[in-house]
Design an enzyme around this catalytic site. Structure first.
Site, PDB file in Angstrom:
ATOM      1  N   TYR A  20       0.814  -1.215   0.000  1.00 30.34           N
ATOM      2  CA  TYR A  20       0.000   0.000   0.000  1.00 30.34           C
ATOM      3  C   TYR A  20       0.852   1.272   0.000  1.00 30.34           C
ATOM      4  CZ  TYR A  20      -4.085  -2.922   0.614  1.00 30.34           C
ATOM      5  OH  TYR A  20      -5.064  -3.862   0.416  1.00 30.34           O
ATOM      6  N   TYR A 148     -12.489  -6.872   6.766  1.00 30.82           N
ATOM      7  CA  TYR A 148     -11.294  -7.024   5.921  1.00 30.82           C
ATOM      8  C   TYR A 148     -10.875  -8.489   5.964  1.00 30.82           C
ATOM      9  CZ  TYR A 148      -6.567  -6.879   4.129  1.00 30.82           C
ATOM     10  OH  TYR A 148      -5.440  -7.122   3.393  1.00 30.82           O
ATOM     11  N   ASP A 249     -13.270 -15.871  10.173  1.00 32.14           N
ATOM     12  CA  ASP A 249     -11.924 -15.449   9.803  1.00 32.14           C
ATOM     13  C   ASP A 249     -11.199 -15.006  11.075  1.00 32.14           C
ATOM     14  OD1 ASP A 249      -9.627 -14.189   9.002  1.00 32.14           O
ATOM     15  OD2 ASP A 249     -10.573 -12.890   7.512  1.00 32.14           O
ATOM     16  N   LYS A 278      -1.338 -15.660  10.532  1.00 34.59           N
ATOM     17  CA  LYS A 278      -0.570 -14.690  11.319  1.00 34.59           C
ATOM     18  C   LYS A 278       0.243 -15.338  12.440  1.00 34.59           C
ATOM     19  CE  LYS A 278      -3.092 -10.446  10.190  1.00 34.59           C
ATOM     20  NZ  LYS A 278      -2.037  -9.867   9.348  1.00 34.59           N
TER      21      LYS A 278
END
Length: 433
Positions: A20, A148, A249, A278
């Site tokens: 980004y 997200y 999620d 993660k």
């Protein structure tokens, strides 16, 4: 040949595209040359405390001897082998650990490459499941706004359509169904009307919906919001009512971050499909997992294709599995509940008073997550430099200045993080007003 950190920075800015960021107007980068515990040693001389756990993954800190030993032992045997037709002890051991740790009923484990791929796998599972039940029209996803789920194409299609960073691809990515995001906070009084938007979407469109996907309790990169567990419990009931799978999620929340080992436990529910990533390897290597129930796996396996249609090259990587096994053992041995509870108590004591700052809109804490929502967007280049000068690494985005520190952080180290945040929010020049 790049030799010193100024050369590294120069080459980096010219050739390496960071997440980004712009290549014509790049943000400053900082060269890391060593890491130990909660500290990053910068090539420019600063030794800074990492408040981000390298995007929420390094829960045991850097250069941990237990994780190092596990990986060294595995690499001396073999670092990778294809998972097609072959298997190995690290993968089997990891599957057993995950089945034992995760909510009841998740007995099948698909080992993937990254969080986004775990979401892609979950979505494919849901669609293939419905197709195998002779319901091919149930091929859309339902989700809630402000979510997200990753940057790959199926994952993008269930990120917030306005604030989810992927508006540019609208018209190309699949159009799915969106219900209103929950507004009632984690500890606020519950009202059943909070579920009305979700109920309406399911009542009107359930014949087209394969699954509801959401982040349990904590909406992460979409805004760092914490919502009421009753909402999640209601989602489970509605999915059962309308023959829609529930995909949780937990890539960001899994392994203790929210104060429960898995955020689903706040609502005492178990999903049909669970995505993990993660912190799975303690931040050492990229690895993710998608777990599902026997019903989901068996239905897919007995459908038209007869197999699940996915298979990454590095699926079940032994080196990553060895790191994950060591990380999960450390999580238990280190008493993660006590670690996270202590962090939460200190974050509440030191961050919640910052609500009185002129630049602060809201402050919220849950588990080992501390969030300051500012009234104005941050100036990333300015605020990042200021944090480094204060001896900490905090990576804000938008109006959010937040930390998710390693679980092994000491009270003094955490105090240095929260003190830096307190100083920053009173500085007008770090915001784009």
């Amino acid at each position: 040949m790049v030799k010193n950190y100024t050369d590294i920075l120069s080459y980096d800015q010219e050739h390496l595209w960071h997440p980004y960021t712009s290549m014509t107007n790049p943000l400053p980068s900082y060269v890391v040359e060593d890491a130990e515990g909660v500290y990053l040693q910068l090539a420019s001389g600063e030794r800074i405390i990492d408040g981000m756990s390298s995007w929420w993954s390094v829960v045991h800190g850097y250069n941990h001897p237990v994780l190092n030993t596990a990986m060294k032992a595995q690499i001396d045997k073999f670092s990778h082998v294809m998972f097609g037709g072959l298997t190995h002890s690290p993968a089997v051991e990891l599957a057993e650990k995950l089945i034992n740790l995760t909510p009841e009923g998740l007995n099948k484990v698909f080992l993937a490459d990254s969080g986004s791929v775990a979401v892609e796998v979950a979505i494919k599972m849901a669609i293939q499941y419905q197709h195998s039940k002779n319901k091919p029209s149930k091929n859309k996803l339902l989700t809630i706004k402000n979510g997200y789920h990753g940057d790959t194409f199926a994952a993008m299609s269930v990120c917030d359509p306005v604030n989810g960073m992927h508006q540019l691809f609208s018209g190309f990515i699949t159009e799915n169904y969106f219900a209103d995001a929950p507004k009632i906070g984690f500890d606020e009084t519950w009202h059943e009307s909070e579920l009305d938007s979700l109920k309406n979407q399911l009542a009107d469109n359930h014949q087209h919906i394969a699954a509801l996907i959401l982040e349990p309790i904590v909406q992460g990169a979409g805004g760092m919001r914490f919502y009421n567990p009753e909402f999640l419990a209601g989602c489970r009931e509605l999915c059962d009512q309308y023959d829609v799978l529930l995909i949780a999620d937990e890539i960001a929340t899994g392994f203790g971050r929210s104060g429960k080992l898995f955020a689903c436990e706040h609502a005492n529910i178990s999903p049909d499909i669970l995505c993990l990533g993660k912190a799975l390897t303690g931040g050492y290597l990229t690895l993710a997992a998608t777990l599902c129930t026997d019903t989901v796996a068996n239905t897919i396996s007995e459908g038209e294709a007869g197999v699940f249609m996915h298979g990454p090259t590095f699926m079940g990587n032994p080196l990553a599995c060895a790191a994950a096994n060591a990380s999960l053992e450390l999580l238990i041995e280190n008493n993660w509940q006590s670690q996270v509870s202590d962090i939460e108590s200190q974050l509440k004591a030191e961050l919640l008073p910052l609500i009185s700052s002129k630049n602060v809109e809201n402050v919220r804490v849950l588990g080992a997550i501390g969030v300051i929502e500012a009234k104005y967007p941050v100036n990333m280049a300015v605020i990042q430099k200021r944090f480094v000068e204060l001896g900490v690494w905090v990576r804000p985005f938008g109006k959010l200045i937040y930390i998710m520190p390693p679980f092994v952080i000491s009270p003094d180290e955490l105090y240095k993080l929260t003190t830096a945040m307190a100083k920053i929010v009173d500085c007008d020049d770090v915001f784009n007003k």
